[in-house]
Design a protein around this motif. Structure first.
Motif, PDB file in Angstrom:
ATOM      1  N   SER A 264       0.826  -1.205   0.000  1.00 44.08           N
ATOM      2  CA  SER A 264       0.000   0.000   0.000  1.00 44.08           C
ATOM      3  C   SER A 264       0.864   1.260   0.000  1.00 44.08           C
ATOM      4  O   SER A 264       0.574   2.227  -0.719  1.00 44.08           O
ATOM      5  N   LEU A 265       1.921   1.256   0.797  1.00 42.76           N
ATOM      6  CA  LEU A 265       2.799   2.426   0.836  1.00 42.76           C
ATOM      7  C   LEU A 265       3.511   2.626  -0.498  1.00 42.76           C
ATOM      8  O   LEU A 265       3.673   3.753  -0.973  1.00 42.76           O
ATOM      9  N   PHE A 266       3.941   1.525  -1.124  1.00 40.01           N
ATOM     10  CA  PHE A 266       4.602   1.638  -2.424  1.00 40.01           C
ATOM     11  C   PHE A 266       3.615   2.154  -3.475  1.00 40.01           C
ATOM     12  O   PHE A 266       3.933   3.043  -4.267  1.00 40.01           O
ATOM     13  N   ARG A 267       2.402   1.605  -3.471  1.00 33.23           N
ATOM     14  CA  ARG A 267       1.395   2.041  -4.448  1.00 33.23           C
ATOM     15  C   ARG A 267       0.941   3.470  -4.197  1.00 33.23           C
ATOM     16  O   ARG A 267       0.494   4.153  -5.119  1.00 33.23           O
ATOM     17  N   LEU A 268       1.037   3.928  -2.952  1.00 39.84           N
ATOM     18  CA  LEU A 268       0.667   5.301  -2.643  1.00 39.84           C
ATOM     19  C   LEU A 268       1.515   6.271  -3.462  1.00 39.84           C
ATOM     20  O   LEU A 268       1.014   7.292  -3.953  1.00 39.84           O
ATOM     21  N   GLY A 269       2.798   5.937  -3.625  1.00 41.75           N
ATOM     22  CA  GLY A 269       3.665   6.785  -4.440  1.00 41.75           C
ATOM     23  C   GLY A 269       3.446   6.585  -5.924  1.00 41.75           C
ATOM     24  O   GLY A 269       3.310   7.543  -6.693  1.00 41.75           O
ATOM     25  N   ILE A 270       3.384   5.329  -6.343  1.00 44.35           N
ATOM     26  CA  ILE A 270       3.254   5.024  -7.767  1.00 44.35           C
ATOM     27  C   ILE A 270       1.886   5.439  -8.296  1.00 44.35           C
ATOM     28  O   ILE A 270       1.738   5.823  -9.462  1.00 44.35           O
ATOM     29  N   GLY A 271       0.860   5.375  -7.446  1.00 43.94           N
ATOM     30  CA  GLY A 271      -0.487   5.740  -7.887  1.00 43.94           C
ATOM     31  C   GLY A 271      -0.617   7.195  -8.289  1.00 43.94           C
ATOM     32  O   GLY A 271      -1.600   7.579  -8.945  1.00 43.94           O
TER      33      GLY A 271
ATOM     34  N   ILE B 238      11.432   3.465  -6.488  1.00 40.24           N
ATOM     35  CA  ILE B 238      11.179   4.754  -5.837  1.00 40.24           C
ATOM     36  C   ILE B 238      12.119   5.827  -6.377  1.00 40.24           C
ATOM     37  O   ILE B 238      11.723   6.975  -6.606  1.00 40.24           O
ATOM     38  N   VAL B 239      13.389   5.459  -6.617  1.00 35.25           N
ATOM     39  CA  VAL B 239      14.344   6.405  -7.208  1.00 35.25           C
ATOM     40  C   VAL B 239      13.886   6.828  -8.603  1.00 35.25           C
ATOM     41  O   VAL B 239      13.962   8.006  -8.971  1.00 35.25           O
ATOM     42  N   SER B 240      13.409   5.851  -9.390  1.00 45.57           N
ATOM     43  CA  SER B 240      12.935   6.177 -10.744  1.00 45.57           C
ATOM     44  C   SER B 240      11.725   7.109 -10.693  1.00 45.57           C
ATOM     45  O   SER B 240      11.551   7.957 -11.568  1.00 45.57           O
ATOM     46  N   LEU B 241      10.891   6.971  -9.660  1.00 46.64           N
ATOM     47  CA  LEU B 241       9.748   7.869  -9.484  1.00 46.64           C
ATOM     48  C   LEU B 241      10.225   9.285  -9.197  1.00 46.64           C
ATOM     49  O   LEU B 241       9.717  10.261  -9.779  1.00 46.64           O
ATOM     50  N   ALA B 242      11.205   9.412  -8.300  1.00 47.51           N
ATOM     51  CA  ALA B 242      11.729  10.740  -7.973  1.00 47.51           C
ATOM     52  C   ALA B 242      12.400  11.386  -9.184  1.00 47.51           C
ATOM     53  O   ALA B 242      12.337  12.613  -9.353  1.00 47.51           O
ATOM     54  N   CYS B 243      13.013  10.560 -10.049  1.00 44.80           N
ATOM     55  CA  CYS B 243      13.703  11.096 -11.222  1.00 44.80           C
ATOM     56  C   CYS B 243      12.745  11.778 -12.199  1.00 44.80           C
ATOM     57  O   CYS B 243      13.141  12.688 -12.935  1.00 44.80           O
TER      58      CYS B 243
ATOM     59  N   PHE C 243       6.478  15.245  -6.927  1.00 43.65           N
ATOM     60  CA  PHE C 243       7.073  13.933  -7.199  1.00 43.65           C
ATOM     61  C   PHE C 243       7.977  13.488  -6.049  1.00 43.65           C
ATOM     62  O   PHE C 243       8.005  12.306  -5.677  1.00 43.65           O
ATOM     63  N   LEU C 244       8.721  14.423  -5.466  1.00 43.65           N
ATOM     64  CA  LEU C 244       9.583  14.088  -4.332  1.00 43.65           C
ATOM     65  C   LEU C 244       8.756  13.652  -3.133  1.00 43.65           C
ATOM     66  O   LEU C 244       9.105  12.703  -2.418  1.00 43.65           O
ATOM     67  N   THR C 245       7.625  14.310  -2.907  1.00 43.79           N
ATOM     68  CA  THR C 245       6.757  13.969  -1.770  1.00 43.79           C
ATOM     69  C   THR C 245       6.216  12.554  -1.889  1.00 43.79           C
ATOM     70  O   THR C 245       6.268  11.774  -0.923  1.00 43.79           O
ATOM     71  N   VAL C 246       5.689  12.189  -3.059  1.00 49.78           N
ATOM     72  CA  VAL C 246       5.120  10.842  -3.209  1.00 49.78           C
ATOM     73  C   VAL C 246       6.214   9.783  -3.193  1.00 49.78           C
ATOM     74  O   VAL C 246       5.991   8.648  -2.748  1.00 49.78           O
ATOM     75  N   ALA C 247       7.424  10.141  -3.670  1.00 52.84           N
ATOM     76  CA  ALA C 247       8.538   9.188  -3.609  1.00 52.84           C
ATOM     77  C   ALA C 247       8.947   8.929  -2.163  1.00 52.84           C
ATOM     78  O   ALA C 247       9.235   7.788  -1.776  1.00 52.84           O
ATOM     79  N   LEU C 248       8.978   9.994  -1.349  1.00 51.30           N
ATOM     80  CA  LEU C 248       9.294   9.825   0.070  1.00 51.30           C
ATOM     81  C   LEU C 248       8.239   8.967   0.768  1.00 51.30           C
ATOM     82  O   LEU C 248       8.566   8.117   1.607  1.00 51.30           O
ATOM     83  N   ALA C 249       6.981   9.182   0.430  1.00 51.49           N
ATOM     84  CA  ALA C 249       5.912   8.374   1.020  1.00 51.49           C
ATOM     85  C   ALA C 249       6.086   6.904   0.657  1.00 51.49           C
ATOM     86  O   ALA C 249       5.926   6.018   1.504  1.00 51.49           O
ATOM     87  N   ALA C 250       6.432   6.628  -0.595  1.00 52.31           N
ATOM     88  CA  ALA C 250       6.631   5.240  -1.027  1.00 52.31           C
ATOM     89  C   ALA C 250       7.838   4.599  -0.351  1.00 52.31           C
ATOM     90  O   ALA C 250       7.874   3.382  -0.141  1.00 52.31           O
ATOM     91  N   SER C 251       8.833   5.412   0.016  1.00 53.59           N
ATOM     92  CA  SER C 251      10.056   4.861   0.620  1.00 53.59           C
ATOM     93  C   SER C 251       9.794   4.213   1.976  1.00 53.59           C
ATOM     94  O   SER C 251      10.580   3.374   2.431  1.00 53.59           O
ATOM     95  N   PHE C 252       8.698   4.565   2.642  1.00 55.94           N
ATOM     96  CA  PHE C 252       8.379   3.951   3.930  1.00 55.94           C
ATOM     97  C   PHE C 252       7.977   2.480   3.778  1.00 55.94           C
ATOM     98  O   PHE C 252       7.845   1.770   4.777  1.00 55.94           O
TER      99      PHE C 252
END
Length: 469
Positions: free
Chosen positions: A270-277, A337-342, A433-442
């Motif tokens: 869920s945390l990973f999808r929170l960022g990717i979603g 997660i890194v690719s998301l932040a990029c 993008f940085l915010t959702v990547a940080l959320a996914a990192s948890f």
């Protein structure tokens, strides 16, 4: 009858899945044009995405019960009709509230179509041909996200966004005809009563909580109403937890979350999808409003992620067998997660090819992560609990993606206001993008808690260890 059961029935279900998958992706590239047409802030259109996802989360848990009670064919055809009517309502909507309500109604049909379709296949195809039949079902899941963004962009650029929804009408009519001709109306011999109190509490909790969060700060409703929705939604979900612990047949059996692998798949996933979603919401807005791309060119670029996902599907099993679930989930998750932040580093001067490659590689990482999460969730679940575990995972998946859109919209809004921009510009997107990547990192610390041998049998590693020993 072997051909209809092994080939025709799965392809009929696959067409419904393709329609649902494609509809979920084509709208993303049309968000900026929709905002202009309806005279609303583009960020407000997060409601259009979250309302559909909430509808899925609310109604997926009861889809199996309804198919058992009223017959699989009856519910499947009803789902197609609801989805088609919802598509028509979306196409004729002239305001944001109308569009959001239509998307929620459309989601009811989507929530019923896919789970009931899988149930039809399981009951109609003999076990010897089940793997082959299910393989036909995966085709639309792969091609829908690839074709959706460019198709949606093409229709929006050269025709009108309303046709995105009207093209579902002939597909739905064909599906109704084929389903009536080939799909049996199977029912369960015995079944537990539906947990109506649980359904009402979970439906109110999911809907009110997401509505309150999605409307906060955009003045679509007053701040007091948004806050009241959040509070009532949270209380309803808390009441459901209390209720589920005291009923013998709860709608969603939360006791299954004591299983470590399911727990990791649900919470870590869920945390990973929170960022990717957030990608389907943020990326088209950045490409069109920030960079000035047309909807069509935006859609062509967006489909790169889906193309990478298709490629990864062909080698995911071998990677899991070689490295195991825990290592793949932790390392690959971090890379995803890194690719998301990029993506947040893109600018209007970034070469098109560079953006395409980053999205393509990121799609590979995300696809492998989703494949691994979906599999590990059921590694230690007993057969009699698979239906309940599927409900838990499905609801968590839809809600987490919806929360990702909400978080992305909030971060984009704050970034825009703090930088003092009157409209959305390129500089507003990288903080989002940085915010959702940080959320996914948890998700990474939760996934690291998995045992080193988690899912070994499912990955085919136990046999390898035995032979090497």
């Amino acid at each position: 009858m072997s051909a209809p059961r092994t080939f025709t029935i799965p392809l009929i279900i696959a067409c419904a899945l393709f329609m649902e998958q494609m509809d979920s992706t084509v709208i993303s590239t049309s968000l900026p044009v929709l905002a202009v047409d309806m005279g609303v802030d583009p960020i407000s259109l997060k409601l259009a995405l979250t309302s559909y996802l909430v509808s899925l989360a609310v109604f997926i848990p009861i889809s199996g019960w309804m198919a058992d009670r009223f017959g699989a064919l009856t519910i499947f055809r009803s789902a197609i009709c609801v989805f088609m009517l919802g598509s028509i309502l979306c196409g004729v909507s002239n305001s944001l509230p109308e569009f959001v309500a239509a998307r929620f109604f459309q989601g009811i049909g989507g929530a019923m179509m896919v789970p009931v379709g899988r149930l039809v296949i399981l009951r109609s195809v003999d076990k010897a041909n089940l793997v082959k039949a299910l393989s036909y079902l995966t085709i639309p899941a792969l091609f829908g996200p690839v074709l959706g963004p460019p198709l949606g962009g093409f229709i929006t650029t050269y025709f009108h966004w309303r046709w995105i929804f009207f093209i579902n009408i002939p597909i739905s009519i064909l599906g109704l005809y084929l389903a009536t001709r080939f799909i049996p109306n199977t029912r369960a011999d015995s079944m537990a009563p539906l947990d109506w109190p649980g359904f009402v509490l979970s439906a109110l909790g999911c809907s009110l909580l997401m509505m309150g969060l999605a409307t906060a700060g955009r003045h679509l409703v007053s701040s007091d109403i948004s806050l009241a929705c959040v509070v009532l939604g949270a209380l309803s979900l808390a009441a459901y937890v209390w209720h589920a612990r005291r009923t013998p047949t709860p709608l969603i059996d939360l006791k299954l979350l004591k299983i470590p692998t399911l727990q990791a798949g649900v919470f870590g996933g869920s945390l990973f999808r929170l960022g990717i979603g957030a990608i389907p919401f943020l990326l088209p807005l950045m490409l069109q409003l920030g960079f000035g791309f047309s909807a069509f060119h935006s859609g062509l670029l967006t489909c790169a992620s889906a193309a990478g996902a298709m490629f990864m599907k062909t080698i995911a099993a071998r990677i899991l067998k070689r490295y195991g679930f825990r290592r793949v989930l932790v390392i690959n998750g971090a890379l995803g997660i890194v690719s998301l932040a990029c993506i947040g580093l893109f600018s209007a001067t970034t070469p098109y090819l560079v953006m395409f490659i980053v999205l393509l590689i990121g799609g590979c990482f995300r696809s492998l992560q989703f494949t691994s999460l979906n599999a590990i969730s059921y590694a230690d679940v007993e057969s009699r609990s698979l239906s309940q575990a599927t409900s838990i995972a499905s609801v968590a998946q839809q809600l987490s993606v919806g929360m990702g859109v909400v978080l992305a919209g909030f971060a984009l809004q704050v970034s825009n206001q703090l930088q003092g921009h009157a409209t959305l510009v390129t500089q507003d997107f990288w903080p989002a993008f940085l915010t959702v990547a940080l959320a996914a990192s948890f998700s990474i610390p939760l996934l690291r808690r998995l045992p080193a041998n988690a899912g070994s049998e499912m990955a085919g590693r136990e046999q390898s260890k035995t032979s090497s020993a």
